[in-house]
Design an enzyme around this catalytic site. Sequence first.
Site, PDB file in Angstrom:
ATOM      1  N   ASP A 287       1.448  -0.021 -15.911  1.00  0.00           N
ATOM      2  CA  ASP A 287       0.897  -0.609 -14.689  1.00  0.00           C
ATOM      3  C   ASP A 287       0.258  -1.953 -15.035  1.00  0.00           C
ATOM      4  O   ASP A 287      -0.127  -2.203 -16.178  1.00  0.00           O
ATOM      5  CB  ASP A 287      -0.159   0.313 -14.059  1.00  0.00           C
ATOM      6  CG  ASP A 287      -0.324   0.084 -12.560  1.00  0.00           C
ATOM      7  OD1 ASP A 287       0.161   0.923 -11.775  1.00  0.00           O
ATOM      8  OD2 ASP A 287      -0.911  -0.946 -12.166  1.00  0.00           O
TER       9      ASP A 287
ATOM     10  N   TYR B  12       9.429  -6.961   2.860  1.00  0.00           N
ATOM     11  CA  TYR B  12       9.315  -5.632   2.243  1.00  0.00           C
ATOM     12  C   TYR B  12      10.591  -4.813   2.473  1.00  0.00           C
ATOM     13  O   TYR B  12      11.170  -4.258   1.538  1.00  0.00           O
ATOM     14  CB  TYR B  12       8.099  -4.911   2.825  1.00  0.00           C
ATOM     15  CG  TYR B  12       7.843  -3.551   2.231  1.00  0.00           C
ATOM     16  CD1 TYR B  12       7.324  -3.422   0.949  1.00  0.00           C
ATOM     17  CD2 TYR B  12       8.108  -2.394   2.958  1.00  0.00           C
ATOM     18  CE1 TYR B  12       7.083  -2.174   0.397  1.00  0.00           C
ATOM     19  CE2 TYR B  12       7.869  -1.139   2.423  1.00  0.00           C
ATOM     20  CZ  TYR B  12       7.357  -1.031   1.138  1.00  0.00           C
ATOM     21  OH  TYR B  12       7.123   0.214   0.599  1.00  0.00           O
TER      22      TYR B  12
ATOM     23  N   LYS C 258      13.453  -3.401  -0.245  1.00  0.00           N
ATOM     24  CA  LYS C 258      13.714  -1.971  -0.414  1.00  0.00           C
ATOM     25  C   LYS C 258      15.172  -1.619  -0.107  1.00  0.00           C
ATOM     26  O   LYS C 258      15.765  -0.750  -0.759  1.00  0.00           O
ATOM     27  CB  LYS C 258      12.760  -1.163   0.468  1.00  0.00           C
ATOM     28  CG  LYS C 258      11.294  -1.290   0.056  1.00  0.00           C
ATOM     29  CD  LYS C 258      11.076  -0.799  -1.358  1.00  0.00           C
ATOM     30  CE  LYS C 258       9.618  -0.751  -1.758  1.00  0.00           C
ATOM     31  NZ  LYS C 258       9.420  -0.216  -3.108  1.00  0.00           N
TER      32      LYS C 258
ATOM     33  N   VAL D 185       5.742  -5.631 -14.048  1.00  0.00           N
ATOM     34  CA  VAL D 185       7.177  -5.359 -13.895  1.00  0.00           C
ATOM     35  C   VAL D 185       7.990  -6.632 -13.647  1.00  0.00           C
ATOM     36  O   VAL D 185       9.205  -6.626 -13.789  1.00  0.00           O
ATOM     37  CB  VAL D 185       7.463  -4.327 -12.776  1.00  0.00           C
ATOM     38  CG1 VAL D 185       6.914  -2.963 -13.132  1.00  0.00           C
ATOM     39  CG2 VAL D 185       6.971  -4.800 -11.415  1.00  0.00           C
TER      40      VAL D 185
HETATM   41  P1  NAI Z   1      -0.017   2.175  -4.721  1.00  0.00           P
HETATM   42  O1  NAI Z   1      -0.534   0.863  -4.256  1.00  0.00           O
HETATM   43  O2  NAI Z   1      -0.875   3.381  -4.638  1.00  0.00           O
HETATM   44  O3  NAI Z   1       0.516   2.046  -6.228  1.00  0.00           O
HETATM   45  C1  NAI Z   1       1.295   0.965  -6.647  1.00  0.00           C
HETATM   46  C2  NAI Z   1       0.997   0.685  -8.112  1.00  0.00           C
HETATM   47  O4  NAI Z   1       1.867  -0.378  -8.527  1.00  0.00           O
HETATM   48  C3  NAI Z   1      -0.445   0.204  -8.357  1.00  0.00           C
HETATM   49  O5  NAI Z   1      -1.029   0.952  -9.397  1.00  0.00           O
HETATM   50  C4  NAI Z   1      -0.281  -1.243  -8.758  1.00  0.00           C
HETATM   51  O6  NAI Z   1      -1.252  -1.690  -9.700  1.00  0.00           O
HETATM   52  C5  NAI Z   1       1.125  -1.234  -9.366  1.00  0.00           C
HETATM   53  N1  NAI Z   1       1.724  -2.567  -9.386  1.00  0.00           N
HETATM   54  C6  NAI Z   1       1.769  -3.480  -8.391  1.00  0.00           C
HETATM   55  N2  NAI Z   1       2.376  -4.601  -8.820  1.00  0.00           N
HETATM   56  C7  NAI Z   1       2.716  -4.374 -10.118  1.00  0.00           C
HETATM   57  C8  NAI Z   1       3.364  -5.153 -11.111  1.00  0.00           C
HETATM   58  N3  NAI Z   1       3.775  -6.418 -10.874  1.00  0.00           N
HETATM   59  N4  NAI Z   1       3.574  -4.602 -12.333  1.00  0.00           N
HETATM   60  C9  NAI Z   1       3.148  -3.348 -12.591  1.00  0.00           C
HETATM   61  N5  NAI Z   1       2.515  -2.575 -11.710  1.00  0.00           N
HETATM   62  C10 NAI Z   1       2.296  -3.091 -10.488  1.00  0.00           C
HETATM   63  O7  NAI Z   1       1.328   2.383  -3.914  1.00  0.00           O
HETATM   64  P2  NAI Z   1       2.274   3.676  -3.708  1.00  0.00           P
HETATM   65  O8  NAI Z   1       2.156   4.049  -2.298  1.00  0.00           O
HETATM   66  O9  NAI Z   1       2.105   4.655  -4.772  1.00  0.00           O
HETATM   67  O10 NAI Z   1       3.683   2.955  -3.875  1.00  0.00           O
HETATM   68  C11 NAI Z   1       4.599   3.300  -4.897  1.00  0.00           C
HETATM   69  C12 NAI Z   1       5.980   2.879  -4.451  1.00  0.00           C
HETATM   70  O11 NAI Z   1       6.332   3.617  -3.284  1.00  0.00           O
HETATM   71  C13 NAI Z   1       6.071   1.398  -4.051  1.00  0.00           C
HETATM   72  O12 NAI Z   1       7.271   0.859  -4.553  1.00  0.00           O
HETATM   73  C14 NAI Z   1       6.064   1.454  -2.540  1.00  0.00           C
HETATM   74  O13 NAI Z   1       6.720   0.337  -1.966  1.00  0.00           O
HETATM   75  C15 NAI Z   1       6.804   2.742  -2.293  1.00  0.00           C
HETATM   76  N6  NAI Z   1       6.565   3.336  -0.990  1.00  0.00           N
HETATM   77  C16 NAI Z   1       5.294   3.681  -0.587  1.00  0.00           C
HETATM   78  C17 NAI Z   1       5.097   4.219   0.657  1.00  0.00           C
HETATM   79  C18 NAI Z   1       3.739   4.601   1.164  1.00  0.00           C
HETATM   80  O14 NAI Z   1       3.604   4.899   2.370  1.00  0.00           O
HETATM   81  N7  NAI Z   1       2.709   4.614   0.342  1.00  0.00           N
HETATM   82  C19 NAI Z   1       6.226   4.465   1.576  1.00  0.00           C
HETATM   83  C20 NAI Z   1       7.500   4.080   1.046  1.00  0.00           C
HETATM   84  C21 NAI Z   1       7.646   3.544  -0.189  1.00  0.00           C
END
Ligand code: NAI
Length: 267
Positions: A47, A165, A169, A74
């Site tokens: 992360d 976004y 995706k 990433v």
């Molecule tokens: P979150 O915000 O809880 O976790 C995302 C994590 O990614 C964070 O720990 C952040 O520090 C890390 N991150 C962000 N940019 C980064 C980078 N450049 N390099 C490394 N780490 C980085 O979000 P969540 O909800 O767990 O999202 C996970 C995945 O699920 C994402 O790809 C999101 O688009 C997708 N998603 C989430 C939904 C939701 O409702 N929460 C719905 C559909 C998809």
Amino acid sequence: MSLPEMNTPRPQRFVAKVALVTGAASGIGRATAQRLAEEGARVALADLNQPEVAGVAQAICAGGGQALALRLDVRSEADWQAAMGRILSDWGRLDICVNSAGITFAKPIMDLDFADWRRVMATNLDGVFLGTRQAMSAMKAGGGGCITNIASAAGIKPLSGNAAYGTSKAAIRFFTRVAALEGAPYRIRVNSISPGAVATPMWESTDLWPKQLAETGGRAAALKALVTDRGFAGPEEVAAAVLFLASDEARHVTGVDFPIDDAFSIG
Ligand code: NAI
């Protein structure tokens, strides 16, 4: 934990397996890393948020699991090379890669700055490309593996304000299928998961959040107000699908996108 199975002992489907999970400091990535470790995998948690991901890895180790925390942006090819180098030198192989790191951003196209468009693409799409490419090389050398990319229902169903976004995706879903074709000769499976609304801190990074919080007076109520017609899944429910796809039970499953969205994307 909301699933009934959480109270029963875990199966041990991933003993002797090595996994890498991006975005592991929070939300879906965090829940996935924890579940993989509970089922016996050695897990590299990557992360941008180093202190937070180190805390998650420490908690896994304290609970008897095997985990390694890596600072990984990433978007950075150099970071990916360093992370994979560390995993291969410490653990010698990579069996499972979960690309969960991502950011959300909503704005109508006519108000959308090019810089914001590129920022979303860099994290969500470039990150998945770099991670998949790096993982495929390691898995080819190791005789196979499974990559799961976290896409979104917003990449299936067009929504106003979601050009950056949603497009990132949708591209992940397509890219995943190409990677599945190219990985098949090497026993590398590549799938994507398209969640609908999942209750994670990601929602708190949206422009709407401060207003929702002020108007509703609390996190739970603010989340509910953002998604009125369908409920939220828990991150552990998405993690359960990631683990199924990574397991031997899914050994013939590749090139699929798995929506977890209460029919949002087809309604
Ligand atoms: P979150 O915000 O809880 O976790 C995302 C994590 O990614 C964070 O720990 C952040 O520090 C890390 N991150 C962000 N940019 C980064 C980078 N450049 N390099 C490394 N780490 C980085 O979000 P969540 O909800 O767990 O999202 C996970 C995945 O699920 C994402 O790809 C999101 O688009 C997708 N998603 C989430 C939904 C939701 O409702 N929460 C719905 C559909 C998809």
